[in-house]
Design a protein around this motif. Structure first.
Motif, PDB file in Angstrom:
ATOM      1  N   LEU A  85       0.803  -1.213   0.000  1.00  0.00           N
ATOM      2  CA  LEU A  85       0.000   0.000   0.000  1.00  0.00           C
ATOM      3  C   LEU A  85       0.842   1.272   0.000  1.00  0.00           C
ATOM      4  N   SER A  86       2.111   1.172   0.350  1.00  0.00           N
ATOM      5  CA  SER A  86       2.933   2.377   0.332  1.00  0.00           C
ATOM      6  C   SER A  86       3.300   2.719  -1.107  1.00  0.00           C
ATOM      7  N   HIS A 104       7.482  18.801   4.419  1.00  0.00           N
ATOM      8  CA  HIS A 104       6.538  18.495   5.499  1.00  0.00           C
ATOM      9  C   HIS A 104       5.085  18.646   5.057  1.00  0.00           C
ATOM     10  N   THR A 105       4.871  18.922   3.785  1.00  0.00           N
ATOM     11  CA  THR A 105       3.521  19.062   3.249  1.00  0.00           C
ATOM     12  C   THR A 105       3.104  17.731   2.634  1.00  0.00           C
ATOM     13  N   PRO A 106       2.096  17.080   3.197  1.00  0.00           N
ATOM     14  CA  PRO A 106       1.694  15.779   2.644  1.00  0.00           C
ATOM     15  C   PRO A 106       0.982  15.922   1.294  1.00  0.00           C
ATOM     16  N   LEU A 123      -2.563  11.064  -2.304  1.00  0.00           N
ATOM     17  CA  LEU A 123      -2.940  10.569  -3.624  1.00  0.00           C
ATOM     18  C   LEU A 123      -4.398  10.131  -3.686  1.00  0.00           C
ATOM     19  N   SER A 124      -4.918   9.649  -2.593  1.00  0.00           N
ATOM     20  CA  SER A 124      -6.299   9.155  -2.615  1.00  0.00           C
ATOM     21  C   SER A 124      -7.320  10.297  -2.682  1.00  0.00           C
ATOM     22  N   LEU A 125      -6.893  11.548  -2.523  1.00  0.00           N
ATOM     23  CA  LEU A 125      -7.814  12.687  -2.602  1.00  0.00           C
ATOM     24  C   LEU A 125      -7.773  13.388  -3.963  1.00  0.00           C
ATOM     25  N   LEU A 126      -7.091  12.814  -4.938  1.00  0.00           N
ATOM     26  CA  LEU A 126      -6.954  13.439  -6.252  1.00  0.00           C
ATOM     27  C   LEU A 126      -8.041  12.979  -7.218  1.00  0.00           C
ATOM     28  N   ALA A 127      -9.271  12.923  -6.756  1.00  0.00           N
ATOM     29  CA  ALA A 127     -10.383  12.413  -7.559  1.00  0.00           C
ATOM     30  C   ALA A 127     -10.631  13.232  -8.824  1.00  0.00           C
ATOM     31  N   GLY A 128     -10.340  14.509  -8.794  1.00  0.00           N
ATOM     32  CA  GLY A 128     -10.570  15.353  -9.958  1.00  0.00           C
ATOM     33  C   GLY A 128      -9.628  15.068 -11.116  1.00  0.00           C
ATOM     34  N   PHE A 129      -8.506  14.427 -10.834  1.00  0.00           N
ATOM     35  CA  PHE A 129      -7.510  14.101 -11.857  1.00  0.00           C
ATOM     36  C   PHE A 129      -7.794  12.691 -12.388  1.00  0.00           C
ATOM     37  N   GLN A 130      -8.755  12.597 -13.278  1.00  0.00           N
ATOM     38  CA  GLN A 130      -9.221  11.292 -13.741  1.00  0.00           C
ATOM     39  C   GLN A 130      -8.234  10.572 -14.652  1.00  0.00           C
ATOM     40  N   ASN A 131      -7.324  11.288 -15.313  1.00  0.00           N
ATOM     41  CA  ASN A 131      -6.345  10.672 -16.208  1.00  0.00           C
ATOM     42  C   ASN A 131      -4.920  10.767 -15.688  1.00  0.00           C
ATOM     43  N   MET A 157       6.498  12.278   2.063  1.00  0.00           N
ATOM     44  CA  MET A 157       5.463  13.272   1.753  1.00  0.00           C
ATOM     45  C   MET A 157       4.190  12.613   1.234  1.00  0.00           C
ATOM     46  N   ILE A 158       4.335  11.452   0.612  1.00  0.00           N
ATOM     47  CA  ILE A 158       3.230  10.791  -0.081  1.00  0.00           C
ATOM     48  C   ILE A 158       2.374  10.023   0.908  1.00  0.00           C
ATOM     49  N   THR A 159       1.089  10.327   0.916  1.00  0.00           N
ATOM     50  CA  THR A 159       0.131   9.569   1.718  1.00  0.00           C
ATOM     51  C   THR A 159      -0.934   9.037   0.765  1.00  0.00           C
TER      52      THR A 159
END
Length: 184
Positions: A41-42, A133-135, A138-146, A166-168
């Motif tokens: 999952l990472s 330090h800014t996360p 990726l799971s919140l990028l729903a608007g980026f469909q492609n 940084m990546i969550t």
């Protein structure tokens, strides 16, 4: 000696997991499954040049085609989008396929915007180490469909591990890379 082991078992001094090998095996299987799922999952992060070489050398034709597209998006002129504190600006006359955002404006990428739909490459610019330090969820990028690629462009020396931290969230179909590009 057997009498001593028998007495320990009767009094309960033997490790309960050792009484049954099937319990030991089940425990080990659960442990390895948890470790495997956590690792899977990472989100993996690679240095841009390393990733390009890996993709070029892949025996799979689809990966080599992805490489050609990834290189094209990072080196050639395409319709693009600048996501800034002041707003969103599109250039190129067609639906943008590349988007650029500074880490300070990162919160705007989580909003759904019609111009985000066709974006394939999202480039995030880090000007200083505070940006580490800014996360980036990726799971919140729903608007980026492609969305296929995220390139984190750092203006200072940093490590793969720092960028990876940084990546969550997780999206297995997104390739995340970083590059260090010192300003002139």
């Amino acid at each position: 000696m057997n009498k001593f082991l028998l007495q320990k078992e009767i009094t309960g001094l033997v490790n309960p997991f050792m009484r049954s090998s099937s319990i030991s095996i089940a425990f080990l299987m659960i442990f390895f499954m948890v470790v495997t799922v956590t690792t899977a999952l990472s989100q993996s992060v690679n240095e841009f040049g390393v990733r390009i070489v890996q993709m070029k050398q892949s025996p799979e034709g689809d990966i080599r085609l992805d490489n050609a597209r990834f290189e094209s998006l990072t080196t050639e002129l395409h319709p693009n989008l600048y996501i800034e504190k002041e707003g969103i600006k599109a250039f190129g006359g067609r639906a943008p396929v590349c988007a650029f955002v500074e880490v300070e404006s990162l919160g705007q990428i989580y909003d759904e915007h019609p111009l985000f739909r066709e974006i394939e490459l999202l480039t995030i610019k880090l000007r200083n180490s505070n940006g580490l330090h800014t996360p980036i969820n990726l799971s919140l990028l729903a608007g980026f469909q492609n969305l296929k690629y995220i390139l984190i462009r750092s203006e200072f020396a940093c490590t793969e591990e720092q960028v990876e931290n940084m990546i969550t969230g997780s999206k297995a179909d997104i390739i995340v890379c970083y590059t260090i590009s010192f300003p002139e």
